[in-house]
Motif scaffolding. Structure first.
Motif, PDB file in Angstrom:
ATOM      1  N   MET A 170       0.839  -1.192   0.000  1.00 52.07           N
ATOM      2  CA  MET A 170       0.000   0.000   0.000  1.00 52.07           C
ATOM      3  C   MET A 170       0.878   1.248   0.000  1.00 52.07           C
ATOM      4  N   GLY A 171       0.244   2.379  -0.286  1.00 51.37           N
ATOM      5  CA  GLY A 171       1.001   3.629  -0.289  1.00 51.37           C
ATOM      6  C   GLY A 171       0.405   4.647  -1.236  1.00 51.37           C
ATOM      7  N   HIS A 172       0.976   5.828  -1.250  1.00 50.71           N
ATOM      8  CA  HIS A 172       0.478   6.908  -2.105  1.00 50.71           C
ATOM      9  C   HIS A 172       0.855   6.634  -3.563  1.00 50.71           C
ATOM     10  N   VAL A 173       0.243   7.393  -4.463  1.00 54.26           N
ATOM     11  CA  VAL A 173       0.542   7.263  -5.898  1.00 54.26           C
ATOM     12  C   VAL A 173       2.015   7.611  -6.143  1.00 54.26           C
ATOM     13  N   ASP A 174       2.665   6.847  -7.022  1.00 56.56           N
ATOM     14  CA  ASP A 174       4.052   7.107  -7.433  1.00 56.56           C
ATOM     15  C   ASP A 174       5.090   6.984  -6.317  1.00 56.56           C
ATOM     16  N   THR A 175       4.804   6.134  -5.314  1.00 55.97           N
ATOM     17  CA  THR A 175       5.850   5.930  -4.293  1.00 55.97           C
ATOM     18  C   THR A 175       6.741   4.746  -4.671  1.00 55.97           C
ATOM     19  N   ALA A 256       1.257  -6.243   5.827  1.00 56.79           N
ATOM     20  CA  ALA A 256       1.274  -5.269   4.727  1.00 56.79           C
ATOM     21  C   ALA A 256       2.617  -4.543   4.672  1.00 56.79           C
ATOM     22  N   ILE A 257       2.931  -4.078   3.454  1.00 59.81           N
ATOM     23  CA  ILE A 257       4.097  -3.200   3.259  1.00 59.81           C
ATOM     24  C   ILE A 257       3.538  -1.820   2.928  1.00 59.81           C
ATOM     25  N   LEU A 258       3.853  -0.826   3.742  1.00 58.58           N
ATOM     26  CA  LEU A 258       3.419   0.544   3.464  1.00 58.58           C
ATOM     27  C   LEU A 258       4.618   1.287   2.869  1.00 58.58           C
ATOM     28  N   VAL A 259       4.486   1.676   1.607  1.00 58.70           N
ATOM     29  CA  VAL A 259       5.624   2.306   0.907  1.00 58.70           C
ATOM     30  C   VAL A 259       5.557   3.821   1.081  1.00 58.70           C
ATOM     31  N   ILE A 260       6.666   4.404   1.574  1.00 55.46           N
ATOM     32  CA  ILE A 260       6.757   5.864   1.734  1.00 55.46           C
ATOM     33  C   ILE A 260       7.953   6.354   0.928  1.00 55.46           C
ATOM     34  N   ASP A 261       7.746   7.418   0.183  1.00 59.98           N
ATOM     35  CA  ASP A 261       8.828   8.032  -0.600  1.00 59.98           C
ATOM     36  C   ASP A 261       9.669   8.869   0.353  1.00 59.98           C
ATOM     37  N   ILE A 262      10.966   8.520   0.468  1.00 63.00           N
ATOM     38  CA  ILE A 262      11.835   9.230   1.422  1.00 63.00           C
ATOM     39  C   ILE A 262      11.974  10.719   1.070  1.00 63.00           C
ATOM     40  N   MET A 263      11.746  11.056  -0.209  1.00 64.02           N
ATOM     41  CA  MET A 263      11.892  12.449  -0.645  1.00 64.02           C
ATOM     42  C   MET A 263      10.640  13.290  -0.334  1.00 64.02           C
ATOM     43  N   HIS A 264       9.461  12.626  -0.243  1.00 63.00           N
ATOM     44  CA  HIS A 264       8.210  13.374  -0.032  1.00 63.00           C
ATOM     45  C   HIS A 264       7.586  13.182   1.342  1.00 63.00           C
ATOM     46  N   GLY A 265       7.989  12.123   2.048  1.00 64.64           N
ATOM     47  CA  GLY A 265       7.425  11.878   3.379  1.00 64.64           C
ATOM     48  C   GLY A 265       5.990  11.376   3.304  1.00 64.64           C
ATOM     49  N   ILE A 286       7.189  -0.625   7.141  1.00 69.47           N
ATOM     50  CA  ILE A 286       7.247   0.540   6.250  1.00 69.47           C
ATOM     51  C   ILE A 286       8.499   0.438   5.377  1.00 69.47           C
ATOM     52  N   ALA A 287       8.290   0.509   4.050  1.00 74.25           N
ATOM     53  CA  ALA A 287       9.423   0.536   3.117  1.00 74.25           C
ATOM     54  C   ALA A 287       9.721   2.010   2.821  1.00 74.25           C
ATOM     55  N   LEU A 288      10.870   2.481   3.272  1.00 76.88           N
ATOM     56  CA  LEU A 288      11.287   3.875   3.020  1.00 76.88           C
ATOM     57  C   LEU A 288      11.988   3.874   1.669  1.00 76.88           C
ATOM     58  N   ASN A 289      11.195   4.046   0.615  1.00 73.07           N
ATOM     59  CA  ASN A 289      11.698   3.794  -0.743  1.00 73.07           C
ATOM     60  C   ASN A 289      12.432   5.006  -1.338  1.00 73.07           C
ATOM     61  N   LYS A 290      13.137   4.739  -2.438  1.00 69.98           N
ATOM     62  CA  LYS A 290      13.860   5.740  -3.251  1.00 69.98           C
ATOM     63  C   LYS A 290      15.081   6.322  -2.518  1.00 69.98           C
ATOM     64  N   VAL A 291      15.772   5.464  -1.734  1.00 70.01           N
ATOM     65  CA  VAL A 291      17.001   5.953  -1.087  1.00 70.01           C
ATOM     66  C   VAL A 291      18.079   6.271  -2.131  1.00 70.01           C
ATOM     67  N   ASP A 292      17.960   5.674  -3.327  1.00 75.44           N
ATOM     68  CA  ASP A 292      18.956   5.960  -4.384  1.00 75.44           C
ATOM     69  C   ASP A 292      18.835   7.397  -4.897  1.00 75.44           C
ATOM     70  N   ARG A 293      17.750   8.113  -4.511  1.00 77.66           N
ATOM     71  CA  ARG A 293      17.574   9.514  -4.916  1.00 77.66           C
ATOM     72  C   ARG A 293      18.355  10.482  -4.018  1.00 77.66           C
ATOM     73  N   TYR A 350       7.065  -1.112  18.278  1.00 77.32           N
ATOM     74  CA  TYR A 350       7.535  -0.156  17.257  1.00 77.32           C
ATOM     75  C   TYR A 350       7.421  -0.765  15.854  1.00 77.32           C
ATOM     76  N   ILE A 351       6.974   0.052  14.916  1.00 80.34           N
ATOM     77  CA  ILE A 351       6.878  -0.387  13.519  1.00 80.34           C
ATOM     78  C   ILE A 351       8.265  -0.259  12.896  1.00 80.34           C
ATOM     79  N   SER A 352       8.649  -1.286  12.146  1.00 83.94           N
ATOM     80  CA  SER A 352       9.991  -1.272  11.530  1.00 83.94           C
ATOM     81  C   SER A 352       9.992  -0.464  10.237  1.00 83.94           C
ATOM     82  N   LEU A 353      10.989   0.412  10.109  1.00 83.02           N
ATOM     83  CA  LEU A 353      11.203   1.180   8.867  1.00 83.02           C
ATOM     84  C   LEU A 353      12.361   0.529   8.114  1.00 83.02           C
ATOM     85  N   VAL A 354      12.108   0.090   6.884  1.00 80.41           N
ATOM     86  CA  VAL A 354      13.167  -0.568   6.108  1.00 80.41           C
ATOM     87  C   VAL A 354      13.507   0.303   4.895  1.00 80.41           C
ATOM     88  N   PRO A 355      14.691   0.929   4.879  1.00 79.41           N
ATOM     89  CA  PRO A 355      15.066   1.747   3.709  1.00 79.41           C
ATOM     90  C   PRO A 355      15.297   0.841   2.499  1.00 79.41           C
TER      91      PRO A 355
END
Length: 769
Positions: A170-175, A256-265, A286-293, A350-355
């Motif tokens: 799950m997550g916002h559009v374009d994450t 569930a995997i909740l995808v968050i864009d690290i650049m947009h929060g 929580i997948a803290l995605n787009k660390v390559d950005r 605590y919910i785990s944040l995975v970059p």
């Protein structure tokens, strides 16, 4: 001549009689000869019968008469051809006698067992009632049996046999949800999607070997053994399939995997997904995605994140820590505790944040390890296998060569080819048999066209395509139920259960708002549930609901609101198309149709429409609605035009209480006079306010309490300042029942507490009921 004729005719008659006598004699002779022949034949037959031992023959056949049977006296048949005729006559009379006796017996029976018609009807009704009672009792027994078997199946579960956990992304559009899934699967479905956004629900199964291969060194490092048979990941458009993965209100999704864009929060849909997961009590990482950005990030393809971050420059590490801290803070603002997974000492609290990086693969191994570890350690009870079928319809599609098929997620239990299944349909429950069970080849999605594998039976959890008859009208998001073969009435119980969710939604929607509101439509049962929940929180009333494309009949139903509240003659359609006939009917019936693929867009469209309608209604009601006000002539010197003869009244007014608006009708007391209807003080209408100028050349529409202005009143012809009233008379806003209703309906929010108090005072003053 006559005598001659007689004489001539006499010999002719005599000759005729003689001829007739001869013929008769010949016939008698022939008859006698025939009779002799018949007698001879009968004599021969009797000789034959005498030679035959009849009793012996009957005994041989087992047909000998009993000893006590009466022997009939033998009567010799009369000679001649009359014997056969007599026998026929006797047979007919015997049959007629038997028929008459039978008819008489029936009449007697009817007389002895006579019951009036009313009693017969009562018996029939009581029979029907008793059959209904039997049905209800049978259903109740079937429910108890089902509950007992479910409890027994739950008690028989064992940690030695686990099923594959079901995971939602799950997550916002374009994450980067689909891209992340592609990386885990090492495929590229993303290219086949419109605009890179998931358009359909897909399910992918990751076998145990694939998970071990992807986690690599992390397994040995963290001493994790993969005991689950695999992982079933549902790729979703936003969060809609999460709401579809439901079974009577509870979620079938295990993690569930909740995808968050690290650049947009955190973004709006991220927060909504969080709230949904919390409401269903579904654990998630929580997948803290787009660390390559991150600026200066050096690629460490498919490596665990801890190893990848060690290879980065100090500047990259600092930027990562700062962005991660900001996201942890915003998650805390939502009332959740979260921590980077390698610093998380208590995963239960605590919910785990995975970059992660979906592009280059850093952190993908870490997220798989977290998913497997969490389900095996903390949620073993959730993923133990049971034979009781738990299955949900995700989508119904017509496929060339297969016909209508249902994409289902089998969460638990075993589904077999030939099983009878019950599902919720638009026109009632759908009961059918499984014709075929198909699954995509391993590591391929249900959405991508490929050859399917055929199965005799499948154990959960699995994404299956069911081929069966009558699937066209099945509601997506409904449960797929399997009745017990050996329990009577279980099928009837499941039919009621299958339709329960849809009926409950429709009933709740119409009852809450008294049948007034918009017409809500969605593509599936789950998304309809989500839409109704959203409309409820947005305080948008709903009158009726439906699932599927917008047809002509839906528009006609929505147009009924024109008779009650025209602004609600609208259809709010979430993720469903508008048919051509529906579009034509909407234009004809003046029904507004709002369609959107994101709930927020639907809300924005409807809010804007309602604001426009409100302004339009307020403009129409402006002349009717009267704001409460009490004014006084500021000074006898401030009277510039007295009125009378059609002239306006122009004077200086000071507002003592309430709000004076342009268009307000004013009145004064008729001192010493009573209203004949109410018995209260009588009032004289002066006219309406046309304009107000606090300063010369500056006109205003509203004058609040404590303010003064030169006010022009379009006076009634006979009214004149100094004749009916003067500066000692207060001027009141003339309120009526109609004006109060208009204020309540269209301008309620514009009035302050003091204004409402003044309105009540004026209402009593005028005796308005």
């Amino acid at each position: 001549d006559d005598e001659r004729d007689c004489e001539v005719g006499t010999p002719d008659k005599g000759a005729g009689r003689a001829a007739a006598a001869e013929e008769a004699a010949e016939e008698e002779a022939e008859a006698a000869a025939e009779a002799e022949k018949e007698d001879e034949a009968e004599g021969e037959e009797e000789d034959d019968w005498d030679a035959l031992d009849v009793d012996a023959a009957l005994e041989a056949k087992g047909l000998a008469p009993s000893d006590d049977s009466e022997e009939e006296e033998f009567v010799q048949a009369p000679a001649g051809g009359l014997s056969s005729k007599l026998e026929a006559l006797q047979e007919e009379s015997r049959k007629a006698r038997e028929e008459a006796e039978r008819a008489a017996r029936e009449k007697l029976d009817r007389l002895y067992n006579f019951t009036p018609k009313e009693e017969e009807e009562e018996e029939e009704e009581s029979g029907e009632d008793s059959s209904e009672d039997e049905d209800e009792a049978g259903k109740a027994a079937a429910r108890l049996e089902r509950e007992a078997r479910t409890k027994a199946a739950m008690a028989a579960r064992t940690p030695d046999r686990l099923r594959s956990p079901i995971c939602c992304i799950m997550g916002h559009v374009d994450t980067g949800k689909t891209k992340l899934l592609d990386n885990i699967r090492r495929t590229n479905v993303q290219d086949g999607e419109a605009g890179g956004i998931t358009q359909q629900i897909g399910a992918s199964f990751f076998p145990n070997e694939t998970l071990c291969d992807r986690m690599g060194s992390l397994l040995a490092k963290n001493k994790v053994a993969v005991r689950v048979p695999g992982l079933l990941i549902i790729d979703t458009p936003g969060h809609e399939s999460f709401s579809n993965l439901r079974s009577r209100g509870s979620s079938l999704c295990d993690i569930a995997i909740l995808v968050i864009d690290i650049m947009h929060g955190l973004e709006p849909q991220t927060i909504e997904s969080m709230n949904m997961l919390r409401a269903k009590q579904t654990p998630f990482v929580i997948a803290l995605n787009k660390v390559d950005r991150l600026y200066g990030w050096s690629e460490a393809k498919d490596r665990p994140f801890i190893e990848a971050i060690e290879e980065q420059d100090d500047g990259v590490k600092r930027e990562f820590e700062s962005r991660a801290s900001a996201i942890l803070l915003s998650i805390a603002e939502q009332g959740l505790n979260a921590q980077l997974y390698y610093r998380n000492k208590d995963p239960r609290e605590y919910i785990s944040l995975v970059p992660t990086s979906a592009h280059t693969g850093e952190g993908v191994a870490d997220i798989l390890m977290n998913l497997v570890g969490m389900t095996q350690k903390m949620f073993v009870d959730r993923i133990m296998w049971t034979p009781m079928v738990q299955c949900t319809v995700l989508e119904v599609k017509v496929i060339e060569g297969l016909g209508a098929t249902a994409d289902v997620i089998l969460a638990n239990g075993t589904l077999k080819r030939g099983d009878r299944i019950v599902m919720c349909g638009f026109g009632g429950p759908v009961v059918t048999r499984v014709r075929d069970l198909l699954t995509p080849r391993p590591l391929r999605e249900l959405r991508v066209k490929a050859d399917y594998l055929h199965h005799q039976e499948i154990d959960g959890a699995a994404g299956i395509k069911i081929c069966a008859n009558h699937l066209e009208n099945v509601v997506a998001g409904s449960a797929c139920l399997v009745p017990f073969k050996d329990v009577p009435y279980d099928l009837e119980v499941l039919k009621e259960d299958a339709m329960g969710d849809l009926n409950k939604l429709a009933k709740a929607a119409s009852e809450v708002n008294g049948g007034l509101g918009v017409y809500a439509m969605a593509s599936t049962l789950g998304s309809l549930e989500a839409l109704l929940e959203f409309l409820k929180t947005s305080k948008i009333p709903v009158s009726a609901v439906n699932i599927g494309p917008i047809h002509k009949k839906d528009v006609i139903k929505a147009s009924i609101m024109h008779e009650f509240k025209p602004e609600y003659a609208t259809i709010l359609a979430f993720d469903v198309p508008l048919t051509k006939e529906g579009e034509l009917q909407a234009k004809e019936s003046q029904v507004k149709v709002f369609t959107a693929e994101i709930i927020y867009h639907l809300f924005d469209q409807f809010t804007k429409y309602m604001a426009d309608v409100r302004l339009e209604q307020q403009a129409k009601a402006a002349t009717t609605a009267v704001y409460p006000a009490i004014c006084k002539v500021s000074s006898p010197d401030h009277v510039w035009c007295r009125g009378g003869g059609g002239d306006p009244i122009l004077l200086g007014l000071a507002v003592q209480e309430g709000t004076l608006k342009k268009g307000t009708p004013l009145c004064v007391e008729r001192r010493g006079q009573k209203d004949p209807e109410t018995g209260l003080q009588a009032y004289l209408d002066i006219g309406r306010v046309v304009s107000m100028e606090p300063e010369k050349g500056k006109q205003v529409d509203v004058l609040k309490a404590g303010k003064s202005a030169a006010v022009k009143i379009d006076a009634v012809t006979s009214i004149q300042y100094g004749r009916q009233f003067d500066h000692t008379y207060p001027l009141y806003a003339r309120v009526t029942r109609r004006s109060i209703d208009a204020i309540k309906e269209f301008f309620k929010e514009d009035l302050s507490k003091d204004d409402w108090a003044l309105l009540l005072k004026l209402k009593k003053q005028y005796g308005v009921i």
